[in-house]
Design a protein around this motif. Sequence first.
Motif, PDB file in Angstrom:
ATOM      1  N   HIS A   3       0.826  -1.191   0.000  1.00  0.00           N
ATOM      2  CA  HIS A   3       0.000   0.000   0.000  1.00  0.00           C
ATOM      3  C   HIS A   3       0.874   1.260   0.000  1.00  0.00           C
ATOM      4  N   VAL A   4       1.885   1.255   0.835  1.00  0.00           N
ATOM      5  CA  VAL A   4       2.801   2.395   0.933  1.00  0.00           C
ATOM      6  C   VAL A   4       3.614   2.542  -0.345  1.00  0.00           C
ATOM      7  N   LEU A   5       4.102   1.431  -0.876  1.00  0.00           N
ATOM      8  CA  LEU A   5       4.889   1.472  -2.102  1.00  0.00           C
ATOM      9  C   LEU A   5       4.081   2.024  -3.264  1.00  0.00           C
ATOM     10  N   PHE A   6       2.808   1.606  -3.340  1.00  0.00           N
ATOM     11  CA  PHE A   6       1.982   2.116  -4.446  1.00  0.00           C
ATOM     12  C   PHE A   6       1.730   3.603  -4.293  1.00  0.00           C
ATOM     13  N   LYS A   7       1.541   4.075  -3.065  1.00  0.00           N
ATOM     14  CA  LYS A   7       1.326   5.496  -2.843  1.00  0.00           C
ATOM     15  C   LYS A   7       2.532   6.305  -3.326  1.00  0.00           C
ATOM     16  N   VAL A   8       3.735   5.799  -3.039  1.00  0.00           N
ATOM     17  CA  VAL A   8       4.954   6.469  -3.497  1.00  0.00           C
ATOM     18  C   VAL A   8       5.016   6.463  -5.019  1.00  0.00           C
ATOM     19  N   TYR A   9       4.725   5.303  -5.611  1.00  0.00           N
ATOM     20  CA  TYR A   9       4.719   5.196  -7.083  1.00  0.00           C
ATOM     21  C   TYR A   9       3.699   6.145  -7.689  1.00  0.00           C
ATOM     22  N   PHE A  10       2.502   6.186  -7.105  1.00  0.00           N
ATOM     23  CA  PHE A  10       1.430   6.998  -7.673  1.00  0.00           C
ATOM     24  C   PHE A  10       1.784   8.485  -7.642  1.00  0.00           C
ATOM     25  N   ARG A  11       2.356   8.925  -6.522  1.00  0.00           N
ATOM     26  CA  ARG A  11       2.650  10.355  -6.387  1.00  0.00           C
ATOM     27  C   ARG A  11       3.889  10.779  -7.175  1.00  0.00           C
ATOM     28  N   ILE A 182     -29.089   3.576 -23.373  1.00  0.00           N
ATOM     29  CA  ILE A 182     -28.350   2.387 -22.933  1.00  0.00           C
ATOM     30  C   ILE A 182     -27.869   2.604 -21.496  1.00  0.00           C
ATOM     31  N   PRO A 183     -28.396   1.837 -20.552  1.00  0.00           N
ATOM     32  CA  PRO A 183     -27.920   1.929 -19.163  1.00  0.00           C
ATOM     33  C   PRO A 183     -26.551   1.261 -19.034  1.00  0.00           C
ATOM     34  N   ILE A 184     -25.709   1.847 -18.203  1.00  0.00           N
ATOM     35  CA  ILE A 184     -24.379   1.302 -17.938  1.00  0.00           C
ATOM     36  C   ILE A 184     -24.191   1.159 -16.426  1.00  0.00           C
ATOM     37  N   THR A 185     -23.763  -0.012 -16.007  1.00  0.00           N
ATOM     38  CA  THR A 185     -23.428  -0.238 -14.601  1.00  0.00           C
ATOM     39  C   THR A 185     -21.914  -0.226 -14.440  1.00  0.00           C
ATOM     40  N   LEU A 186     -21.429   0.624 -13.547  1.00  0.00           N
ATOM     41  CA  LEU A 186     -20.006   0.675 -13.234  1.00  0.00           C
ATOM     42  C   LEU A 186     -19.764   0.127 -11.834  1.00  0.00           C
ATOM     43  N   ASN A 187     -18.780  -0.749 -11.729  1.00  0.00           N
ATOM     44  CA  ASN A 187     -18.354  -1.293 -10.438  1.00  0.00           C
ATOM     45  C   ASN A 187     -16.855  -1.113 -10.278  1.00  0.00           C
ATOM     46  N   GLY A 188     -16.433  -0.638  -9.133  1.00  0.00           N
ATOM     47  CA  GLY A 188     -15.003  -0.555  -8.844  1.00  0.00           C
ATOM     48  C   GLY A 188     -14.375   0.822  -8.796  1.00  0.00           C
ATOM     49  N   PRO A 189     -14.796   1.790  -9.636  1.00  0.00           N
ATOM     50  CA  PRO A 189     -14.143   3.100  -9.589  1.00  0.00           C
ATOM     51  C   PRO A 189     -14.167   3.757  -8.211  1.00  0.00           C
ATOM     52  N   TYR A 190     -15.195   3.471  -7.428  1.00  0.00           N
ATOM     53  CA  TYR A 190     -15.254   4.035  -6.073  1.00  0.00           C
ATOM     54  C   TYR A 190     -14.085   3.550  -5.227  1.00  0.00           C
ATOM     55  N   LYS A 191     -13.647   2.323  -5.462  1.00  0.00           N
ATOM     56  CA  LYS A 191     -12.535   1.755  -4.717  1.00  0.00           C
ATOM     57  C   LYS A 191     -11.189   2.327  -5.171  1.00  0.00           C
ATOM     58  N   VAL A 192     -11.135   2.762  -6.431  1.00  0.00           N
ATOM     59  CA  VAL A 192      -9.883   3.309  -6.966  1.00  0.00           C
ATOM     60  C   VAL A 192      -9.648   4.716  -6.454  1.00  0.00           C
ATOM     61  N   LEU A 193     -10.650   5.567  -6.573  1.00  0.00           N
ATOM     62  CA  LEU A 193     -10.495   6.962  -6.148  1.00  0.00           C
ATOM     63  C   LEU A 193     -11.849   7.518  -5.729  1.00  0.00           C
ATOM     64  N   PRO A 194     -12.238   7.320  -4.473  1.00  0.00           N
ATOM     65  CA  PRO A 194     -13.524   7.847  -3.999  1.00  0.00           C
ATOM     66  C   PRO A 194     -13.480   9.362  -3.883  1.00  0.00           C
ATOM     67  N   ILE A 195     -14.626   9.972  -3.848  1.00  0.00           N
ATOM     68  CA  ILE A 195     -14.711  11.420  -3.738  1.00  0.00           C
ATOM     69  C   ILE A 195     -14.006  11.894  -2.461  1.00  0.00           C
ATOM     70  N   GLY A 196     -13.222  12.947  -2.578  1.00  0.00           N
ATOM     71  CA  GLY A 196     -12.505  13.500  -1.438  1.00  0.00           C
ATOM     72  C   GLY A 196     -11.092  12.982  -1.276  1.00  0.00           C
ATOM     73  N   SER A 197     -10.724  11.958  -2.057  1.00  0.00           N
ATOM     74  CA  SER A 197      -9.376  11.392  -1.953  1.00  0.00           C
ATOM     75  C   SER A 197      -8.492  11.893  -3.083  1.00  0.00           C
ATOM     76  N   TRP A 198      -7.192  12.046  -2.805  1.00  0.00           N
ATOM     77  CA  TRP A 198      -6.220  12.445  -3.820  1.00  0.00           C
ATOM     78  C   TRP A 198      -5.307  11.301  -4.221  1.00  0.00           C
ATOM     79  N   ASP A 199      -5.391  10.192  -3.507  1.00  0.00           N
ATOM     80  CA  ASP A 199      -4.548   9.031  -3.796  1.00  0.00           C
ATOM     81  C   ASP A 199      -5.382   7.910  -4.388  1.00  0.00           C
ATOM     82  N   ALA A 200      -5.055   7.502  -5.617  1.00  0.00           N
ATOM     83  CA  ALA A 200      -5.724   6.369  -6.245  1.00  0.00           C
ATOM     84  C   ALA A 200      -5.016   5.070  -5.864  1.00  0.00           C
ATOM     85  N   TYR A 201      -5.761   3.984  -5.883  1.00  0.00           N
ATOM     86  CA  TYR A 201      -5.197   2.676  -5.560  1.00  0.00           C
ATOM     87  C   TYR A 201      -5.707   1.652  -6.571  1.00  0.00           C
TER      88      TYR A 201
END
Length: 246
Positions: A3-11, A182-201
Amino acid sequence: MLHVLFKVYFRLIAMPVFAVITILTASIVAAGCILGGERFFSYYPGMLWARIACILTLCPVKIKGRENIKKGQSFVFVSNHQGAYDIFLIYGYLGAPIKWMMKKGLAKIPLVGFACRMAGFTFVDTSSARSAQKSVREAERNLQHGRSLIVFPEGSRTPDGHMHRFKRGAYQIAVDQQLPIIPITLNGPYKVLPIGSWDAYPHRMEMIIHPPVMPHKKENDGKEQLQKLVDTTQKTIYSMLWDEFK
């Protein structure tokens, strides 16, 4: 530790690279559209930009139902809005030329706002009923030659991962233009970068493209019929949400 390593990579790596490709993409889109290549440049550079964003975040992507999109046909796509990565997932992997309806405030982003305007995207002004109606008419004019419209009927990203009430604007456009929805269902983006967060995972993301729903002329008769169309597509989208988002 991962988790820490990815945060460093992401930033230190992913965000700077993303910033560079965003500037390049916006510049290419703006220049290409100004020079008369709007049909190509309003879609393909952005599609590549969105895919790179998902790759940089190491997010596996799964798409279901792409066969429900008929090539050359215009649609109104409506989707739940889990987070910022909804844009990358749809733009990168939907596989259809689309125009976005966006919040008016996004027009103020340097270069990006200008590029979006040149690409024919609609900035929605909800300051008054007249302004909102003007935005709808602008969006309708962009639905030509197989181009489609993508709208998040919730209006904003979910704060908790769960789907919230849909608004009617996109549906009125579909009824006015007699276009399939055409309806579209999205699953997962909330886990990547929820509202209010600056770090994606990194997290798996899924897009489910449902069969089209054709509005009927009778739905022009009143708000009650329009609401039935909203309710039907919202239930369809909800039905394929992961359990944790229901």
